[in-house]
Design a protein around this motif. Sequence first.
Motif, PDB file in Angstrom:
ATOM      1  N   LEU A 172       0.846  -1.176   0.000  1.00  0.00           N
ATOM      2  CA  LEU A 172       0.000   0.000   0.000  1.00  0.00           C
ATOM      3  C   LEU A 172       0.884   1.230   0.000  1.00  0.00           C
ATOM      4  O   LEU A 172       1.681   1.439   0.916  1.00  0.00           O
ATOM      5  CB  LEU A 172      -0.918   0.005   1.235  1.00  0.00           C
ATOM      6  N   ARG A 173       0.762   2.013  -1.083  1.00  0.00           N
ATOM      7  CA  ARG A 173       1.541   3.235  -1.229  1.00  0.00           C
ATOM      8  C   ARG A 173       3.044   2.983  -1.065  1.00  0.00           C
ATOM      9  O   ARG A 173       3.749   3.709  -0.387  1.00  0.00           O
ATOM     10  CB  ARG A 173       1.084   4.296  -0.224  1.00  0.00           C
ATOM     11  N   GLY A 174       3.490   1.909  -1.695  1.00  0.00           N
ATOM     12  CA  GLY A 174       4.922   1.620  -1.726  1.00  0.00           C
ATOM     13  C   GLY A 174       5.468   0.945  -0.492  1.00  0.00           C
ATOM     14  O   GLY A 174       6.664   0.669  -0.408  1.00  0.00           O
ATOM     15  N   ARG A 175       4.616   0.651   0.486  1.00  0.00           N
ATOM     16  CA  ARG A 175       5.083  -0.014   1.698  1.00  0.00           C
ATOM     17  C   ARG A 175       4.303  -1.301   1.921  1.00  0.00           C
ATOM     18  O   ARG A 175       3.148  -1.415   1.534  1.00  0.00           O
ATOM     19  CB  ARG A 175       4.927   0.888   2.926  1.00  0.00           C
ATOM     20  N   MET A 176       4.972  -2.255   2.589  1.00  0.00           N
ATOM     21  CA  MET A 176       4.337  -3.526   2.893  1.00  0.00           C
ATOM     22  C   MET A 176       3.634  -3.441   4.237  1.00  0.00           C
ATOM     23  O   MET A 176       4.208  -2.984   5.226  1.00  0.00           O
ATOM     24  CB  MET A 176       5.382  -4.656   2.909  1.00  0.00           C
ATOM     25  N   HIS A 177       2.383  -3.892   4.252  1.00  0.00           N
ATOM     26  CA  HIS A 177       1.605  -3.908   5.484  1.00  0.00           C
ATOM     27  C   HIS A 177       1.154  -5.338   5.759  1.00  0.00           C
ATOM     28  O   HIS A 177       0.919  -6.128   4.846  1.00  0.00           O
ATOM     29  CB  HIS A 177       0.382  -2.989   5.356  1.00  0.00           C
ATOM     30  N   TYR A 178       1.011  -5.660   7.047  1.00  0.00           N
ATOM     31  CA  TYR A 178       0.613  -6.999   7.465  1.00  0.00           C
ATOM     32  C   TYR A 178      -0.690  -6.918   8.250  1.00  0.00           C
ATOM     33  O   TYR A 178      -0.939  -5.971   8.986  1.00  0.00           O
ATOM     34  CB  TYR A 178       1.713  -7.649   8.304  1.00  0.00           C
ATOM     35  N   GLY A 179      -1.517  -7.979   8.113  1.00  0.00           N
ATOM     36  CA  GLY A 179      -2.889  -7.901   8.567  1.00  0.00           C
ATOM     37  C   GLY A 179      -3.128  -8.167  10.049  1.00  0.00           C
ATOM     38  O   GLY A 179      -4.039  -7.582  10.638  1.00  0.00           O
ATOM     39  N   ASP A 180      -2.384  -9.064  10.681  1.00  0.00           N
ATOM     40  CA  ASP A 180      -2.716  -9.475  12.035  1.00  0.00           C
ATOM     41  C   ASP A 180      -2.412  -8.381  13.053  1.00  0.00           C
ATOM     42  O   ASP A 180      -1.286  -7.862  13.099  1.00  0.00           O
ATOM     43  CB  ASP A 180      -1.916 -10.726  12.426  1.00  0.00           C
ATOM     44  N   ASP A 181      -3.404  -8.044  13.909  1.00  0.00           N
ATOM     45  CA  ASP A 181      -3.102  -7.136  15.004  1.00  0.00           C
ATOM     46  C   ASP A 181      -2.464  -7.941  16.129  1.00  0.00           C
ATOM     47  O   ASP A 181      -2.579  -9.172  16.182  1.00  0.00           O
ATOM     48  CB  ASP A 181      -4.355  -6.396  15.469  1.00  0.00           C
ATOM     49  N   PRO A 182      -1.754  -7.310  17.048  1.00  0.00           N
ATOM     50  CA  PRO A 182      -0.997  -8.051  18.069  1.00  0.00           C
ATOM     51  C   PRO A 182      -1.838  -9.014  18.898  1.00  0.00           C
ATOM     52  O   PRO A 182      -1.389 -10.128  19.203  1.00  0.00           O
ATOM     53  CB  PRO A 182      -0.419  -6.926  18.934  1.00  0.00           C
ATOM     54  N   GLU A 183      -3.070  -8.615  19.262  1.00  0.00           N
ATOM     55  CA  GLU A 183      -3.894  -9.484  20.103  1.00  0.00           C
ATOM     56  C   GLU A 183      -4.316 -10.743  19.342  1.00  0.00           C
ATOM     57  O   GLU A 183      -4.297 -11.853  19.889  1.00  0.00           O
ATOM     58  CB  GLU A 183      -5.131  -8.722  20.595  1.00  0.00           C
ATOM     59  N   TYR A 184      -4.726 -10.571  18.069  1.00  0.00           N
ATOM     60  CA  TYR A 184      -5.106 -11.730  17.268  1.00  0.00           C
ATOM     61  C   TYR A 184      -3.913 -12.673  17.100  1.00  0.00           C
ATOM     62  O   TYR A 184      -4.036 -13.895  17.247  1.00  0.00           O
ATOM     63  CB  TYR A 184      -5.611 -11.277  15.906  1.00  0.00           C
ATOM     64  N   TYR A 185      -2.759 -12.086  16.800  1.00  0.00           N
ATOM     65  CA  TYR A 185      -1.535 -12.870  16.624  1.00  0.00           C
ATOM     66  C   TYR A 185      -1.238 -13.677  17.892  1.00  0.00           C
ATOM     67  O   TYR A 185      -0.970 -14.888  17.836  1.00  0.00           O
ATOM     68  CB  TYR A 185      -0.378 -11.920  16.310  1.00  0.00           C
ATOM     69  N   ALA A 186      -1.309 -13.020  19.030  1.00  0.00           N
ATOM     70  CA  ALA A 186      -0.988 -13.692  20.286  1.00  0.00           C
ATOM     71  C   ALA A 186      -1.977 -14.812  20.584  1.00  0.00           C
ATOM     72  O   ALA A 186      -1.594 -15.885  21.082  1.00  0.00           O
ATOM     73  CB  ALA A 186      -0.973 -12.673  21.421  1.00  0.00           C
ATOM     74  N   LYS A 187      -3.256 -14.613  20.270  1.00  0.00           N
ATOM     75  CA  LYS A 187      -4.256 -15.653  20.504  1.00  0.00           C
ATOM     76  C   LYS A 187      -3.993 -16.885  19.647  1.00  0.00           C
ATOM     77  O   LYS A 187      -4.149 -18.032  20.094  1.00  0.00           O
ATOM     78  CB  LYS A 187      -5.663 -15.098  20.226  1.00  0.00           C
ATOM     79  N   GLN A 188      -3.598 -16.667  18.382  1.00  0.00           N
ATOM     80  CA  GLN A 188      -3.272 -17.801  17.511  1.00  0.00           C
ATOM     81  C   GLN A 188      -2.033 -18.538  18.028  1.00  0.00           C
ATOM     82  O   GLN A 188      -1.973 -19.771  17.985  1.00  0.00           O
ATOM     83  CB  GLN A 188      -3.043 -17.322  16.076  1.00  0.00           C
ATOM     84  N   MET A 189      -1.073 -17.781  18.517  1.00  0.00           N
ATOM     85  CA  MET A 189       0.128 -18.404  19.078  1.00  0.00           C
ATOM     86  C   MET A 189      -0.198 -19.181  20.351  1.00  0.00           C
ATOM     87  O   MET A 189       0.362 -20.251  20.609  1.00  0.00           O
ATOM     88  CB  MET A 189       1.187 -17.336  19.363  1.00  0.00           C
ATOM     89  N   GLU A 190      -1.118 -18.650  21.148  1.00  0.00           N
ATOM     90  CA  GLU A 190      -1.515 -19.338  22.379  1.00  0.00           C
ATOM     91  C   GLU A 190      -2.085 -20.721  22.063  1.00  0.00           C
ATOM     92  O   GLU A 190      -1.882 -21.680  22.819  1.00  0.00           O
ATOM     93  CB  GLU A 190      -2.539 -18.488  23.120  1.00  0.00           C
ATOM     94  N   ARG A 191      -2.781 -20.826  20.929  1.00  0.00           N
ATOM     95  CA  ARG A 191      -3.382 -22.101  20.547  1.00  0.00           C
ATOM     96  C   ARG A 191      -2.325 -23.122  20.103  1.00  0.00           C
ATOM     97  O   ARG A 191      -2.626 -24.301  19.917  1.00  0.00           O
ATOM     98  CB  ARG A 191      -4.411 -21.877  19.437  1.00  0.00           C
ATOM     99  N   MET A 192      -1.077 -22.665  19.911  1.00  0.00           N
ATOM    100  CA  MET A 192       0.009 -23.595  19.565  1.00  0.00           C
ATOM    101  C   MET A 192       0.662 -24.194  20.804  1.00  0.00           C
ATOM    102  O   MET A 192       1.413 -25.176  20.683  1.00  0.00           O
ATOM    103  CB  MET A 192       1.074 -22.878  18.731  1.00  0.00           C
ATOM    104  N   ILE A 193       0.418 -23.634  21.968  1.00  0.00           N
ATOM    105  CA  ILE A 193       1.088 -24.117  23.180  1.00  0.00           C
ATOM    106  C   ILE A 193       0.852 -25.609  23.397  1.00  0.00           C
ATOM    107  O   ILE A 193       1.802 -26.364  23.686  1.00  0.00           O
ATOM    108  CB  ILE A 193       0.649 -23.292  24.404  1.00  0.00           C
ATOM    109  N   PRO A 194      -0.384 -26.124  23.253  1.00  0.00           N
ATOM    110  CA  PRO A 194      -0.598 -27.573  23.446  1.00  0.00           C
ATOM    111  C   PRO A 194       0.134 -28.450  22.447  1.00  0.00           C
ATOM    112  O   PRO A 194       0.231 -29.663  22.643  1.00  0.00           O
ATOM    113  CB  PRO A 194      -2.121 -27.715  23.301  1.00  0.00           C
ATOM    114  N   LEU A 195       0.634 -27.859  21.366  1.00  0.00           N
ATOM    115  CA  LEU A 195       1.342 -28.638  20.352  1.00  0.00           C
ATOM    116  C   LEU A 195       2.794 -28.886  20.729  1.00  0.00           C
ATOM    117  O   LEU A 195       3.505 -29.597  20.024  1.00  0.00           O
ATOM    118  CB  LEU A 195       1.275 -27.925  19.000  1.00  0.00           C
ATOM    119  N   GLY A 196       3.245 -28.276  21.825  1.00  0.00           N
ATOM    120  CA  GLY A 196       4.589 -28.563  22.326  1.00  0.00           C
ATOM    121  C   GLY A 196       5.662 -27.598  21.890  1.00  0.00           C
ATOM    122  O   GLY A 196       6.832 -27.978  21.821  1.00  0.00           O
ATOM    123  N   ILE A 197       5.314 -26.337  21.611  1.00  0.00           N
ATOM    124  CA  ILE A 197       6.337 -25.380  21.196  1.00  0.00           C
ATOM    125  C   ILE A 197       7.241 -25.028  22.375  1.00  0.00           C
ATOM    126  O   ILE A 197       6.815 -25.007  23.525  1.00  0.00           O
ATOM    127  CB  ILE A 197       5.711 -24.106  20.584  1.00  0.00           C
TER     128      ILE A 197
END
Length: 596
Positions: free
Chosen positions: A236-261
Amino acid sequence: MGLLDKIKDHILLMDGAMGTYYNQQYGTELEAEEANLVHPEEITAIHKAYIEAGAELIRTNTFAVNHLMFPKREECKRAIHAAIACARQAVAESGREVEIAASIGPIRQTVTEDDENTIKEYQFLINSMLAEGIRIFVFETMLELKWVQPLSEYCKSQCEESVVIVQFSLNPSGYTQYGFGMKEIIDKLCQMETVDIFGFNCGVGAAHLRKLLEKQTFPKECILSVLPNAGYQQELRGRMHYGDDPEYYAKQMERMIPLGINIAGGCCGTTPEHIAALKKVLGGQAPQPKEVVEENADGESVSNAAPTDFISKLERGEKVFVVELDAPFDAQMDKFSKGVYALKENGVDMITVSDSPLARSRADAALLAVYAKRLTDISVMPHVAMRDRNLIGLRSEILGVHANGIRDFLVITGDPVGPDNRGKITGVFDVNSIRFMEYLQHMNEEIFPDQPVYYGGALNYAGNNIRAIVGRMRKKMEAGCAYFLTQPIFSEEDVQRVIELKEMTGAKIICGLMPLVSYRNALFMKNEMPGIHVNDEILNRYDPEMSREEAEDTAVALCLDIAEALRGAADGFYLMTPFHRVGLVNRIINAIKQGE
């Protein structure tokens, strides 16, 4: 307490992205690695921001420090020294106990660069970092497995207490750019004693990486790191932007904890805010057990896949006959179709279709293979050239053709674009033929375990250095190449070279025969086709005044002489059809069979 001890107690928090965050904060005039030398205070500030967000392990700003950014070795050393100094200053100013790891990204090879020089450059980077006192190495965004063993072994050989972390980059389907799947990566890296920690970074967002990991089991307990992107990038306007906000990102990462990270952090698009949010959900938790699966007694899986009819015949030691039909330049299929029917009727083992030789556009070889198979259900082998499609396109082609029942391929690097078209037409060459054969090996393991594809390679037997030819043949064989189709053979010298190559490699060699249908045809081949050796003795067997029938009789006799000379070495014969003269080719095949 060292890094490996800390990981036992809790899920360790790593930092987020340096490059994308640097661009976000300071613009894109400089690459982040260049800023080590020009604006070190900016790099130090980013490190401090990640430490303040909770990072216990930070990576030096050296991901792209190699010859592509810094052509001179001294420049590389200066950039490494400056990057490590920035990281150490940030840790000192924070007053916290933070580990520092050296980031080493993939060194991109061209199709002509050999592995030895690339290994030497990696070793130079490792040595330069060791000299600065670094003991933790993160090889990240890796795309292929072949570098991992030699590089991890080198780190350990130079410094026993080195900690080696290896992270691969996947697409949403779970494969690297070079076709290595998540399961294969896990299985192989679990077995490497010189790799202390491995995992996945970049390529996908947290939600996709979680879904990929949920499908996996591990052959043994291991230390797993996960550093996904903050969603997917958008310009967007010559710059790269990423979609996940920090809270959403952290929630998805939290769901990986049972997988043994064991280690969690971020890659492209992640910021100190993402790491701070991740710290809250981790909360000092201890790693959970991974799902570990027991191996078979021999540690290997067993495939019941049946080879193709063509491969079965080769393996039985029966001579095979392969005939190349020219793909049309236009939409007229009559000659091609008639040729397919005639060859099928004569019991030819395989029809092969070239992929726009000499970089002159013809009907697509893969689609013609499907067309021919539907006409007669004959075995068809399209050539697959690296010139015209990137790896995405090549993979798609194999998947689509395989779905239509084609499982045999000839893999070639392909003729380069001619000088008249350079600048207007671009050769792709993401990989060469050997690298794509390796790619197909992984597709067989991951995608086609029950119906694998089989592939051969081209053999240009000419050249002064026979050992170099043998070396290339062996590399192809190691990459799964089942047989070789040679350039046309004419002279006694050619025959002896092929026999020698057969003895030195033990390869299955299908010898090329090209019927010369007139004096004019022979003269053209002698003078205008590089790599084809039509000598005066062969030329003198033709006469400018010959009738068509006399010239074809001469072509048959010449091919029979060559076939007889190759009888002990040839695993079959590969006939190139001149000017759609399929009847002539069938006549030669029948004569060779009668002489057996």
